[in-house]
Design a protein around this motif. Structure first.
Motif, PDB file in Angstrom:
ATOM      1  N   GLY A 165     -11.986 -35.886   8.473  1.00 38.13           N
ATOM      2  CA  GLY A 165     -10.953 -35.076   9.120  1.00 38.13           C
ATOM      3  C   GLY A 165     -10.959 -34.856  10.518  1.00 38.13           C
ATOM      4  O   GLY A 165     -11.975 -35.464  11.090  1.00 38.13           O
ATOM      5  N   GLN A 170     -13.897 -31.649   6.690  1.00 31.92           N
ATOM      6  CA  GLN A 170     -13.548 -31.725   5.096  1.00 31.92           C
ATOM      7  C   GLN A 170     -14.500 -32.602   4.516  1.00 31.92           C
ATOM      8  O   GLN A 170     -14.891 -33.704   5.097  1.00 31.92           O
ATOM      9  CB  GLN A 170     -12.233 -32.343   5.128  1.00 31.92           C
ATOM     10  CG  GLN A 170     -10.958 -31.710   5.644  1.00 31.92           C
ATOM     11  CD  GLN A 170      -9.881 -32.210   5.765  1.00 31.92           C
ATOM     12  OE1 GLN A 170      -9.509 -33.028   4.840  1.00 31.92           O
ATOM     13  NE2 GLN A 170      -8.988 -31.872   6.689  1.00 31.92           N
ATOM     14  N   GLU A 386     -10.275 -40.443  11.277  1.00 33.28           N
ATOM     15  CA  GLU A 386      -9.462 -39.225  11.275  1.00 33.28           C
ATOM     16  C   GLU A 386      -9.788 -38.391  12.528  1.00 33.28           C
ATOM     17  O   GLU A 386      -9.172 -37.368  12.755  1.00 33.28           O
ATOM     18  CB  GLU A 386     -10.006 -38.356   9.982  1.00 33.28           C
ATOM     19  CG  GLU A 386      -9.641 -38.718   8.812  1.00 33.28           C
ATOM     20  CD  GLU A 386     -10.816 -40.054   8.271  1.00 33.28           C
ATOM     21  OE1 GLU A 386     -11.546 -40.246   8.957  1.00 33.28           O
ATOM     22  OE2 GLU A 386     -10.569 -40.426   7.247  1.00 33.28           O
ATOM     23  N   PHE A 440      -2.246 -34.541   9.387  1.00 34.71           N
ATOM     24  CA  PHE A 440      -3.400 -33.593   9.415  1.00 34.71           C
ATOM     25  C   PHE A 440      -3.089 -32.374   8.934  1.00 34.71           C
ATOM     26  O   PHE A 440      -2.402 -31.792   9.463  1.00 34.71           O
ATOM     27  CB  PHE A 440      -4.366 -33.960  10.746  1.00 34.71           C
ATOM     28  CG  PHE A 440      -4.346 -35.334  11.036  1.00 34.71           C
ATOM     29  CD1 PHE A 440      -5.630 -35.980  10.196  1.00 34.71           C
ATOM     30  CD2 PHE A 440      -4.011 -36.295  11.936  1.00 34.71           C
ATOM     31  CE1 PHE A 440      -5.827 -37.317  10.760  1.00 34.71           C
ATOM     32  CE2 PHE A 440      -4.230 -37.223  12.265  1.00 34.71           C
ATOM     33  CZ  PHE A 440      -5.108 -38.067  11.598  1.00 34.71           C
ATOM     34  N   ARG A 441      -4.155 -31.721   8.363  1.00 32.92           N
ATOM     35  CA  ARG A 441      -4.141 -30.311   8.012  1.00 32.92           C
ATOM     36  C   ARG A 441      -4.411 -29.382   9.270  1.00 32.92           C
ATOM     37  O   ARG A 441      -5.176 -29.757  10.131  1.00 32.92           O
ATOM     38  CB  ARG A 441      -5.363 -29.979   7.155  1.00 32.92           C
ATOM     39  CG  ARG A 441      -5.489 -28.587   6.493  1.00 32.92           C
ATOM     40  CD  ARG A 441      -6.215 -28.523   5.467  1.00 32.92           C
ATOM     41  NE  ARG A 441      -7.469 -28.889   5.623  1.00 32.92           N
ATOM     42  CZ  ARG A 441      -8.547 -28.045   6.289  1.00 32.92           C
ATOM     43  NH1 ARG A 441      -8.264 -26.776   6.461  1.00 32.92           N
ATOM     44  NH2 ARG A 441      -9.678 -28.519   6.584  1.00 32.92           N
ATOM     45  N   PHE A 442      -3.628 -28.413   9.517  1.00 34.53           N
ATOM     46  CA  PHE A 442      -3.817 -27.356  10.307  1.00 34.53           C
ATOM     47  C   PHE A 442      -5.326 -26.800  10.449  1.00 34.53           C
ATOM     48  O   PHE A 442      -5.651 -26.076   9.460  1.00 34.53           O
ATOM     49  CB  PHE A 442      -2.627 -26.404  10.492  1.00 34.53           C
ATOM     50  CG  PHE A 442      -2.676 -25.408  11.361  1.00 34.53           C
ATOM     51  CD1 PHE A 442      -2.278 -25.577  12.717  1.00 34.53           C
ATOM     52  CD2 PHE A 442      -3.389 -24.284  11.194  1.00 34.53           C
ATOM     53  CE1 PHE A 442      -2.318 -24.696  13.704  1.00 34.53           C
ATOM     54  CE2 PHE A 442      -3.422 -22.898  12.009  1.00 34.53           C
ATOM     55  CZ  PHE A 442      -2.970 -23.415  13.358  1.00 34.53           C
ATOM     56  N   SER A 443      -5.425 -26.554  11.698  1.00 33.67           N
ATOM     57  CA  SER A 443      -6.805 -26.019  11.939  1.00 33.67           C
ATOM     58  C   SER A 443      -6.703 -25.124  13.269  1.00 33.67           C
ATOM     59  O   SER A 443      -6.079 -25.462  14.278  1.00 33.67           O
ATOM     60  CB  SER A 443      -8.055 -26.954  12.141  1.00 33.67           C
ATOM     61  OG  SER A 443      -9.260 -26.305  12.212  1.00 33.67           O
ATOM     62  N   TRP A 446      -7.132 -26.936  16.585  1.00 34.87           N
ATOM     63  CA  TRP A 446      -6.105 -27.767  17.300  1.00 34.87           C
ATOM     64  C   TRP A 446      -5.488 -27.132  18.644  1.00 34.87           C
ATOM     65  O   TRP A 446      -5.101 -27.679  19.350  1.00 34.87           O
ATOM     66  CB  TRP A 446      -4.840 -27.692  16.470  1.00 34.87           C
ATOM     67  CG  TRP A 446      -4.990 -28.855  15.296  1.00 34.87           C
ATOM     68  CD1 TRP A 446      -6.129 -29.029  14.423  1.00 34.87           C
ATOM     69  CD2 TRP A 446      -3.908 -30.029  14.943  1.00 34.87           C
ATOM     70  NE1 TRP A 446      -5.625 -29.979  13.498  1.00 34.87           N
ATOM     71  CE2 TRP A 446      -4.605 -30.675  14.040  1.00 34.87           C
ATOM     72  CE3 TRP A 446      -3.074 -30.394  15.699  1.00 34.87           C
ATOM     73  CZ2 TRP A 446      -4.058 -31.889  13.744  1.00 34.87           C
ATOM     74  CZ3 TRP A 446      -2.341 -31.598  15.011  1.00 34.87           C
ATOM     75  CH2 TRP A 446      -2.753 -32.106  14.315  1.00 34.87           C
ATOM     76  N   SER A 493       2.423 -20.980  14.089  1.00 36.62           N
ATOM     77  CA  SER A 493       1.591 -21.600  12.932  1.00 36.62           C
ATOM     78  C   SER A 493       0.409 -20.630  12.823  1.00 36.62           C
ATOM     79  O   SER A 493       0.064 -20.334  11.561  1.00 36.62           O
ATOM     80  CB  SER A 493       1.330 -22.955  13.044  1.00 36.62           C
ATOM     81  OG  SER A 493       2.541 -23.866  13.468  1.00 36.62           O
ATOM     82  N   HIS A 497      -0.152 -18.723   9.044  1.00 37.90           N
ATOM     83  CA  HIS A 497      -1.646 -18.994   8.345  1.00 37.90           C
ATOM     84  C   HIS A 497      -2.328 -17.876   8.322  1.00 37.90           C
ATOM     85  O   HIS A 497      -2.931 -17.634   7.300  1.00 37.90           O
ATOM     86  CB  HIS A 497      -2.168 -20.177   9.018  1.00 37.90           C
ATOM     87  CG  HIS A 497      -1.639 -21.610   8.733  1.00 37.90           C
ATOM     88  ND1 HIS A 497      -0.717 -22.122   9.525  1.00 37.90           N
ATOM     89  CD2 HIS A 497      -1.764 -22.298   7.755  1.00 37.90           C
ATOM     90  CE1 HIS A 497      -0.255 -23.277   8.987  1.00 37.90           C
ATOM     91  NE2 HIS A 497      -1.062 -23.670   7.781  1.00 37.90           N
ATOM     92  N   TRP A 501       0.714 -16.792   4.867  1.00 37.99           N
ATOM     93  CA  TRP A 501      -0.057 -17.715   3.866  1.00 37.99           C
ATOM     94  C   TRP A 501      -1.528 -17.478   3.739  1.00 37.99           C
ATOM     95  O   TRP A 501      -2.204 -17.850   2.521  1.00 37.99           O
ATOM     96  CB  TRP A 501       0.081 -19.198   4.283  1.00 37.99           C
ATOM     97  CG  TRP A 501       1.703 -19.762   4.504  1.00 37.99           C
ATOM     98  CD1 TRP A 501       2.683 -19.245   3.667  1.00 37.99           C
ATOM     99  CD2 TRP A 501       2.106 -20.299   5.615  1.00 37.99           C
ATOM    100  NE1 TRP A 501       3.770 -19.884   4.068  1.00 37.99           N
ATOM    101  CE2 TRP A 501       3.466 -20.618   5.367  1.00 37.99           C
ATOM    102  CE3 TRP A 501       1.710 -20.929   6.448  1.00 37.99           C
ATOM    103  CZ2 TRP A 501       4.339 -21.241   6.086  1.00 37.99           C
ATOM    104  CZ3 TRP A 501       2.193 -21.850   7.300  1.00 37.99           C
ATOM    105  CH2 TRP A 501       3.578 -22.129   7.070  1.00 37.99           C
ATOM    106  N   THR A 503      -4.207 -18.644   4.945  1.00 44.63           N
ATOM    107  CA  THR A 503      -4.978 -19.993   5.028  1.00 44.63           C
ATOM    108  C   THR A 503      -5.791 -20.266   6.232  1.00 44.63           C
ATOM    109  O   THR A 503      -5.935 -21.554   6.519  1.00 44.63           O
ATOM    110  CB  THR A 503      -4.324 -20.939   4.375  1.00 44.63           C
ATOM    111  OG1 THR A 503      -2.978 -21.254   5.349  1.00 44.63           O
ATOM    112  CG2 THR A 503      -3.694 -20.883   3.025  1.00 44.63           C
TER     113      THR A 503
END
Length: 557
Positions: A165, A170, A386, A440-443, A446, A493, A497, A501, A503
């Motif tokens: 990741g 991950q 990644e 890529f998955r949001f974090s 970022w 975002s 999240h 959501w 998350t």
């Protein structure tokens, strides 16, 4: 299993069924009465020195060929007559395996392994002591050894092997972790230090909008200082909330903090809180603070960065498991940027010489990090594919160096422009490769990639002041618009999240990896026992007793 020897020298093995506690008590009483009857005859016999021999060692632990080791875990079921049958595959050693139902299964859902040791001591002191069986004490000792092994630092290369990741957050499919993946962890364990990236993005935006409002190059935009004030207040509020939350994590889950400090990427984010504080000091609205700040502000914020420099740079210099060629990644620029930001703040408080000192330290280590990342040695850890999104860190360091040099010497001269041109070229080289930032998955981490774009925008504004032209002003306006747009997208975002959501804070799997990788096909704990059949086990016992007999005969001679 009782092993004995007769007068002829043949070894006999008596394998019998495990007796219950009541039958064992009866058998002990019968043995005691029989021994009492024979005590007089035994003591009246004459003794000879030659006939005194050491008794053969008997195994007090009874072994059943059906279950392997049947008494290690004790009886836990309500029906004591029910026997627990273990598999023949060798994947369990009295309930202590490596995967599934083994050692790590004992820690499934046991989040106390990451709690602060002093907190555990206070909690255990409130629990009344009770006597437990020897088997339970053995289990507790094994579990205590596991927890002690968990608290040990994980090698840096282990994170690259087990994680993937953009932030090495991950876990790979072939790896197992110490905590359950399908269970929601406590909030503080799910709160990473990367949350300070949100503060980095907002505090740098406060500086940008202050520059847009006060710079002669962008005076035609008529940007109000009210925007700078709103962003600055928002940054201060989020910094206070994140800082207090992370302090609670330090107090309650200090072992998790140690894991994050051992992480090759997250260790650099320990510089982030103090960089944010200096960003906010530099971007303070003019109406709320004087033009020249008090030097004590600089001393308070630069002290943690200086001590972290001594620790991190010392590891790079001395070599070992955490040498730079082994742990270098683009986020390592965060440990260098703090020196340049500290130099800017030193110039703002009027201390030019300490600013020059910090600039020299930062520039020397920036060259080392830059060359190391450009030319990876064959003996170093492979940089994961990644990690592409964090390549934006490349553009932040030279841009901050150019701004710091201009602030110290009060002019954007040749060296400042050289550093600026390096950052501008790296920025363009990333813009033409948009696939680096997709898929890529949001974090929350970022957010830390937004402040490099903001830093280049501020440096461009400084360059436009020295070289006023339509191109430089248009470039400053375009880069400022791109960085502000990115911050707005991430802000929306983050809100989605977090509140829609829910998350934003998933389980932080990166801190729960094992210190060593266990092969699922080959169990290191059962390596000695799984390869031995019951007959070979008895044969090894006979060889052991024959060795004891030979040693006794040698002593008699």
């Amino acid at each position: 299993m009782n092993v004995g020897s007769n007068s002829v020298g043949n070894h006999l093995v008596d394998i019998h069924e495990v007796l219950h506690e009541e039958e064992e008590d009866k058998e002990e009483n019968n043995n005691t009465s029989n021994m009492a009857d024979k005590s007089d005859k035994r003591f009246n016999r004459p003794t000879k020195n030659r006939e005194i021999k050491s008794a053969p060692r008997n195994f007090s632990r009874q072994v059943s060929l059906e279950t392997g080791f049947s008494v290690l875990n004790g009886e836990t079921s309500k029906d004591k007559n029910e026997r627990k049958v273990l598999g023949r595959s060798g994947k369990s050693f009295g309930g202590f395996g490596v995967n599934g139902t083994g050692i790590e299964a004992r820690n499934k859902g046991d989040f106390s392994m990451f709690r602060t040791k002093s907190t555990l001591v206070r909690q255990s002191s409130k629990i009344p002591l009770r006597k437990e069986s020897g088997i339970d004490l053995q289990n507790n000792n094994v579990k205590g050894g596991i927890d002690e092994n968990v608290n040990k630092s994980v090698p840096a290369g282990r994170y690259f092997d087990a994680l993937r990741g953009p932030e090495l957050d991950q876990v790979k499919d072939s790896e197992d972790i110490l905590l359950p993946k399908d269970e929601k962890w406590p909030f503080l364990l799910r709160f990473p230090i990367g949350c300070f990236g949100i503060c980095l993005g907002l505090s740098s935006q406060a500086i940008l909008w202050r520059s847009l409002a006060l710079s002669p190059a962008t005076k035609f935009l008529h940007v109000p200082l009210f925007i700078n004030l709103v962003i600055w207040l928002l940054g201060v509020g989020i910094l206070v909330a994140v800082f207090i939350t992370y302090m609670f994590k330090c107090a309650l889950y200090f072992e998790a903090i140690k894991r994050e400090y051992s992480h090759p990427v997250r260790v650099n984010f320990f510089f982030a809180p103090w960089i944010v504080c200096m960003f906010l000091a530099i971007g303070t609205p003019p109406k709320t603070a004087p033009e020249t700040l008090h030097p004590a502000i600089w001393c308070v914020f630069i002290a943690p960065i200086f001590f972290l420099n001594l620790k991190i740079y010392g590891q790079w210099l001395s070599g070992g498991k955490r040498r730079l060629s082994k742990v270098a990644n683009p986020s390592s620029h965060l440990s260098v940027i703090g020196n340049f930001v500290g130099a800017i703040l030193a110039a703002k408080v009027g201390w030019k010489e300490p600013g020059k000192f910090l600039w020299a330290i930062g520039f020397a280590h920036y060259l080392v990090v830059f060359v190391t990342l450009y030319q990876r040695l064959p003996t170093s850890e492979a940089l994961p594919k990644e990690l592409h999104p964090v390549y934006s860190m490349f553009i932040a360091t030279p841009a901050a160096a150019s701004i710091a040099w201009g602030a110290i010497y009060d002019e954007f001269d040749g060296l400042a422009r050289t550093c600026y041109f390096i950052s501008l070229f790296l920025y363009l080289s990333l813009v033409v490769r948009p696939n680096f930032f997709t898929g890529f998955r949001f974090s929350v981490a970022w957010w830390s990639y937004t402040f490099p774009m903001t830093t280049v925008s501020i440096a461009t504004i400084k360059y436009a002041e020295e070289v006023p032209s339509f191109i430089t002003k248009a470039l400053a306006l375009a880069l400022s618009f791109m960085s502000t747009t990115m911050v707005c997208i991430l802000f929306v975002s983050t809100l989605l999240h977090a509140f829609v959501w829910q998350t934003l804070f998933p389980n932080d799997l990166a801190i729960a990896i094992t210190k060593k990788r266990y092969n699922k096909d080959k169990k290191p704990l059962m390596k000695r026992w799984t390869k031995q059949s019951p007959l070979s086990f008895v044969t090894s016992i006979r060889k052991h007793h024959s060795g004891d007999k030979e040693s006794v005969s040698d002593e008699e001679k």
